[in-house]
Enzyme design. Structure first.
Site, mmCIF file in Angstrom:
data_model
loop_
_atom_site.group_PDB
_atom_site.id
_atom_site.type_symbol
_atom_site.label_atom_id
_atom_site.label_comp_id
_atom_site.label_asym_id
_atom_site.label_seq_id
_atom_site.Cartn_x
_atom_site.Cartn_y
_atom_site.Cartn_z
ATOM 1 N N PRO A 30 44.336 -101.866 9.733
ATOM 2 C CG PRO A 30 46.563 -102.120 9.132
ATOM 3 C CD PRO A 30 45.562 -101.076 9.530
ATOM 4 C CE LYS A 31 39.863 -108.199 15.219
ATOM 5 N NZ LYS A 31 40.879 -108.872 16.038
ATOM 6 C CD1 TRP A 32 46.758 -102.923 14.642
ATOM 7 C CD2 TRP A 32 48.485 -104.017 13.764
ATOM 8 N NE1 TRP A 32 47.312 -102.107 13.694
ATOM 9 C CE2 TRP A 32 48.371 -102.750 13.142
ATOM 10 C CE3 TRP A 32 49.509 -104.879 13.369
ATOM 11 C CZ2 TRP A 32 49.257 -102.336 12.138
ATOM 12 C CZ3 TRP A 32 50.388 -104.467 12.381
ATOM 13 C CH2 TRP A 32 50.251 -103.211 11.777
#
Length: 359
Positions: A30-32
């Site tokens: 995931p891209k936080w």
């Protein structure tokens, strides 16, 4: 501080691609939506390095305590600082606006915010452990070593979820935005850690919206347009300031001034944004904030007659999360039809479930 990899160090970056790449051995995460953070720990010494090379430990004393309590005594870990908003009756989600508020010069406010809106650390790469540098090791090896080193961590320290299944990554891309996440990161299997290089891939949501242009700001270079001020109508019929469109060429800035000239007004009398003055909880287009210190935010009002199509990636509350990209004028659109109903509403999702790996 004497580590095999020492600060300052630029983090490895990602280049934008339109679709999630499919390749054998690719790892997806995931891209936080937070602050990139390189954690350096040498015994009792901790440094939190930002993407720009500045130190952040004075702003996040609670994260320093988390590092001292849970990370190996000698290590360099790449990750993200986030703030998770947890409210009764609502799903937990990332809150970038609250995270921004943590950067404050007053020590008393820093201490208070550390208690009221504590940050959490999400780890996703290991650059060094004990006396061993891992920059040249391929990513799967660094990932395995990170999982072993952080096997016992508990919230507010997290190990990012990951997968090698592109179908799972596609699923994450569709549902995780509702938890406040930015998109998906893809890491090739033979990837060494290359500071400052765009060696990874990122896929972010791309959308368009038709907005009313109700003002503009001058560019710092002179009497040309710097940015367009965008608005959307709310359910009560008020025109809300939602962000700006900028990043024009010098020639385009001059052209825009000519295009806007017939719609300029000399003051705010009768302008829909004049009514916002003094209204609690709203942000005027020219309001001063801690992020705008030293910058002029004077703006020129326009009659709310022009409609522009802009590209955007995500919303932060009722505003665009980042600067919107100018696409084209929309003379066929009625400005009053430009409201929030046109915006795509992400599926609501629980960020705690994401961090727990329950997808």
């Amino acid at each position: 501080m004497e580590l095999p990899v020492n600060p300052p160090l630029e983090p490895m970056l990602a280049k934008s691609v339109p679709e999630i790449p499919h390749a054998a051995g690719m790892t997806y995460e995931p891209k936080w939506d937070g602050f990139r953070c390189l954690v350096f720990r040498d015994g009792d010494q901790v440094e939190l390095g930002s993407r720009g090379g500045k130190t952040m430990q004075r702003y996040f004393p609670e994260v320093v305590e988390q590092v001292l309590g849970q990370l190996p005594r000698r290590c360099v870990v790449d990750g993200e600082l986030v703030v998770i908003r947890r409210e009764p009756g609502a799903l937990p989600r990332l809150d970038f606006e609250q995270l921004q508020q943590r950067i404050h010069p007053a020590a008393s406010r820093v201490r208070r915010l550390a208690e009221e809106t504590p940050a959490e650390f999400i780890a996703f790469d290991l650059l060094a452990i004990d006396d061993e540098a891992l920059l040249t090791a391929p990513f799967p090896e660094r990932q395995a070593r990170l999982a072993g080193a952080l096997a016992g961590v508990t919230p507010p320290v997290h190990l990012t979820p990951s997968t090698t299944d592109p179908a799972v990554a596609e699923h994450w891309f569709q549902i995780f935005e509702g938890a406040g996440l930015d998109g998906v990161i893809a890491k090739p299997p033979d990837l060494p850690y290359a500071p400052g290089k765009r060696s990874m891939f990122k896929v972010k949501h791309a959308r368009t919206a038709d907005c009313v242009v109700a003002g503009f700001r001058w560019h710092k270079s002179g009497p040309v347009v710097g940015s367009l001020l965008l608005g959307l109508y709310d359910e009560q019929g008020g025109l809300r300031f939602v962000g700006v469109s900028a990043s024009f060429t010098a020639a385009r800035r001059r052209e825009l001034l000519d295009e806007l000239e017939p719609h300029r007004v000399t003051d705010l009398t009768g302008h829909p944004w004049a009514e916002w003055a003094g209204e609690p909880g709203t942000r005027m287009p020219g309001a001063v904030s801690r992020w705008s210190a030293g910058k002029t935010l004077e703006w020129q009002p326009l009659r709310p007659e022009l409609v522009v199509e802009v590209g955007y990636d995500a919303m932060e509350g009722d505003r665009f999360r980042h600067t919107a990209q100018f696409k084209r004028w929309r003379p066929d659109r009625d400005p009053r039809s430009c409201d929030y109903s046109q915006l795509e509403q992400p599926i609501r999702y629980d960020v705690d479930q994401v961090l727990a790996g329950n997808q």
